[in-house]
Each structure stands twice: as C-alpha cells, then as structure tokens.
Scaffold this active site. Structure first.
Site, PDB file in Angstrom:
ATOM      1  N   ASN A  61       8.955   5.263   6.663  1.00 21.51           N
ATOM      2  CA  ASN A  61       9.940   4.216   6.418  1.00 21.51           C
ATOM      3  C   ASN A  61      11.247   4.899   6.031  1.00 21.51           C
ATOM      4  OD1 ASN A  61      11.460   2.065   5.587  1.00 21.51           O
ATOM      5  ND2 ASN A  61      10.252   1.620   3.748  1.00 21.51           N
ATOM      6  N   LYS A  71      14.106   3.632   5.727  1.00 23.67           N
ATOM      7  CA  LYS A  71      15.041   2.750   5.007  1.00 23.67           C
ATOM      8  C   LYS A  71      16.443   2.900   5.641  1.00 23.67           C
ATOM      9  CE  LYS A  71      12.065   3.236   1.088  1.00 23.67           C
ATOM     10  NZ  LYS A  71      11.844   3.105  -0.325  1.00 23.67           N
ATOM     11  N   HIS A 126       8.573  -5.579   2.610  1.00 21.53           N
ATOM     12  CA  HIS A 126       8.757  -4.418   1.729  1.00 21.53           C
ATOM     13  C   HIS A 126       9.353  -4.899   0.396  1.00 21.53           C
ATOM     14  CE1 HIS A 126      10.400  -0.725   0.065  1.00 21.53           C
ATOM     15  NE2 HIS A 126       9.500  -0.098   0.798  1.00 21.53           N
ATOM     16  N   GLU A 164      11.677  -3.887  -1.328  1.00 21.37           N
ATOM     17  CA  GLU A 164      13.146  -3.954  -1.362  1.00 21.37           C
ATOM     18  C   GLU A 164      13.644  -5.232  -0.677  1.00 21.37           C
ATOM     19  OE1 GLU A 164      13.720  -0.038   0.272  1.00 21.37           O
ATOM     20  OE2 GLU A 164      12.885   0.781  -1.585  1.00 21.37           O
ATOM     21  N   GLU A 200       2.116  -0.803  -2.334  1.00 17.24           N
ATOM     22  CA  GLU A 200       3.163   0.052  -2.887  1.00 17.24           C
ATOM     23  C   GLU A 200       3.549  -0.451  -4.269  1.00 17.24           C
ATOM     24  OE1 GLU A 200       5.537   2.077   0.478  1.00 17.24           O
ATOM     25  OE2 GLU A 200       6.390   0.097   0.211  1.00 17.24           O
ATOM     26  N   GLY A 231      10.216   5.698  -4.670  1.00 16.57           N
ATOM     27  CA  GLY A 231      11.451   6.475  -4.802  1.00 16.57           C
ATOM     28  C   GLY A 231      11.670   7.035  -6.197  1.00 16.57           C
ATOM     29  N   SER A 256       6.268   7.377  -3.442  1.00 13.62           N
ATOM     30  CA  SER A 256       6.414   8.807  -3.779  1.00 13.62           C
ATOM     31  C   SER A 256       5.293   9.692  -3.243  1.00 13.62           C
ATOM     32  CB  SER A 256       6.561   8.987  -5.310  1.00 13.62           C
ATOM     33  OG  SER A 256       7.720   8.326  -5.764  1.00 13.62           O
TER      34      SER A 256
HETATM   35  P1  PGA Z   1       9.055   6.553  -1.222  1.00 10.52           P
HETATM   36  O1  PGA Z   1       9.176   5.126  -0.498  1.00 10.52           O
HETATM   37  O2  PGA Z   1       8.013   7.339  -0.496  1.00 10.52           O
HETATM   38  O3  PGA Z   1      10.428   7.150  -1.125  1.00 10.52           O
HETATM   39  O4  PGA Z   1       8.651   6.290  -2.650  1.00 10.52           O
HETATM   40  C1  PGA Z   1       8.035   4.461  -0.011  1.00 10.52           C
HETATM   41  C2  PGA Z   1       8.429   3.108   0.524  1.00 10.52           C
HETATM   42  O5  PGA Z   1       9.269   2.431  -0.083  1.00 10.52           O
HETATM   43  O6  PGA Z   1       7.921   2.673   1.561  1.00 10.52           O
END
Ligand code: PGA
Length: 256
Positions: free
Chosen positions: A10, A12, A99, A101, A171, A177, A216
């Site tokens: 992903n 983003k 997601h 976000e 998640e 992140g 992460s």
């Molecule tokens: P990350 O993001 O691996 O940077 O924590 C995962 C995600 O949001 O899909």
C-alpha cells in the site's frame, strides 16, 4: 485446507513514475512462493503505467495490480471518483477498501465500506477489506467489539458465502506507520478472533479467508508475524516503498 497468502504493497500517497520503474525491474524474475499472491497498489494515476510495464517485463503471473480505493457507485456524477470498470480497464485485480485512513480522515463509515465491498465483488475484483481498532479502543478492551462492528455491515450486505472472495487486512490503527507492531502473539490472537467470528456463520468460509496483518511490518518482523497460524500475509505501507525490503517480506509469506 489450502489458503491463499497475499502480500500487498500500500503505497498510500507516495511514489512516482521512477518508483514504478524500480518496482517493476526489481520484481522482474521474482517468483512468489506457491499459493502466494503479490499485489502492488500505487496511486490512481500510476495504475496504467504500472500495468503496461508489468505486462512488458513481464512479471510473474502471481504479481498483480491493486488500487487503494474505489467508488461504491458504478458511474455518473461523482466528481473525483474512480469506478470498478475504470480499474478493470487498467488490469487492476485487487482493491483496498476501508483503510483506516479512509475511515478516519475521509469519514468513510462501515456502511459505505460495505457498499464498496459489494461493488468490488460485483465487478469480479478482489476486495482487501481493512479493519482495526484505535489505541484507545485497545486499551479500553474494545478491540473485539470494534472489529465485529466493522465486519457486521459487510456480512449483512454481501452474506457470508461472498467472504470466500474477500481478503481481510487486520491493521491496528496504533501500529500503522508508527513502528509499533503488534506482537506476533497479539496479532495471532486477534486474527483468531476474526476467523472465529466468521466461523459462527460458516466454518468452511472462515477457513478460506486470507487474513493479512498490517501495521509497521518490515523485513525484520515479517517472519515471526507470518509464522502465526492465522496470519496469511500482510498489507505493507512504508516498507513497501523500498523494493528490496518488499521482496524480502514477500518471500517470507507462505501459502498453506
Ligand atoms: P505501515 O502501513 O506498514 O507503514 O504501518 C500499513 C498500512 O497502512 O497499510
């Protein structure tokens, strides 16, 4: 029973044409393990370029293109939105839906997420349905209630049988992140809860659903996470922008 494993990148709102070229040349000659699919989800403007380059390379048939979002509508006056048919035109196979976000920043509700899952399935694409609790919810021991409340509207809208075509990405929002990964035990415990929640409706379907962990994940922690019984791969953010690291993570996934 055999279960598909998936590792999805992903990106983003990151990346550019140069990263697409890097990723395609990095993945050229890369063969995912048996029963593992690799999915790369760049931003909308890059899907067509990625598609053209991956066909030209060509990449292994188990490496696919995914999008990060989609409209729940099929066509019409929805300025700025992208439909499933448009995604199919550029050979997209997977769609990330809901997601955290999208849920927190763009206020997507679980009902809207359920509509999107339905639209994606109707188009013959594979939804990667994201669910997860916030840090406050985890501390308040509401994780299971929150996950159930995110899954139930989808179950109500599409029914349990359709979950055989859905991928779920768990998640925890506090792990995205932040560098704070859930421990493998904590992730496994939550994945097991998700599978048992689905099994209340159909043990057969629950056994088939790939459950990805996200938050992460990196080249160092992926082996331990992917070794858990109910973890069938990952949804990778930051670490998927580094082609070599992403390949290490993909290699750690094993289909069962
Ligand atoms: P990350 O993001 O691996 O940077 O924590 C995962 C995600 O949001 O899909």
């Amino acid at each position: 029973m055999k279960r598909q494993a998936i590792v999805a990148a992903n990106w983003k709102m990151n990346g550019n044409l140069a990263l697409i070229e890097n990723m395609v040349s990095g993945l050229k000659g890369f063969t995912p393990s048996a029963n593992v699919d690799v999915v790369v989800c760049p931003s909308f403007p890059y899907l067509a370029a990625f598609s053209a380059q991956m066909q030209q390379a060509p990449l292994n048939e188990h490496i696919h293109l995914g999008s990060q979002n989609v409209s729940e509508h099929n066509k019409g006056a929805y300025t700025g939105e992208v439909s499933t048919e448009m995604l199919k035109d550029v050979t997209t196979k997977y769609v990330i839906v809901g997601h955290s976000e999208r849920r927190s920043i763009y206020k997507e509700t679980s009902t809207q997420v359920a509509h999107k899952v339905n639209t994606v399935l109707a188009a013959g694409l594979k939804p990667i349905l994201c669910i997860g609790e916030s840090e406050a919810e985890r501390i308040a021991e509401q994780t299971q209630t929150v996950l159930a409340s995110q899954l139930q509207p989808v179950l109500d809208e599409v029914g349990i049988e359709k979950f055989a075509e859905i991928i779920i990405a768990y998640e925890p929002v506090w792990a995205i992140g932040t560098g704070k990964t859930a421990s493998p035990e904590m992730a496994q415990e939550t994945h097991q809860f998700i599978r048992e929640f689905l099994a209340q409706q159909s043990a057969d379907v629950a056994n088939k659903v790939p459950l990805l962990y996200g938050g992460s994940v990196n080249a160092t922690n992926c082996n331990e996470l992917f070794a858990q019984t109910d973890i069938d791969g990952g949804l990778i953010g930051g670490a998927s922008l580094k082609v070599d690291e992403f390949k290490v993570i993909c290699s750690a996934a094993k289909g069962t």
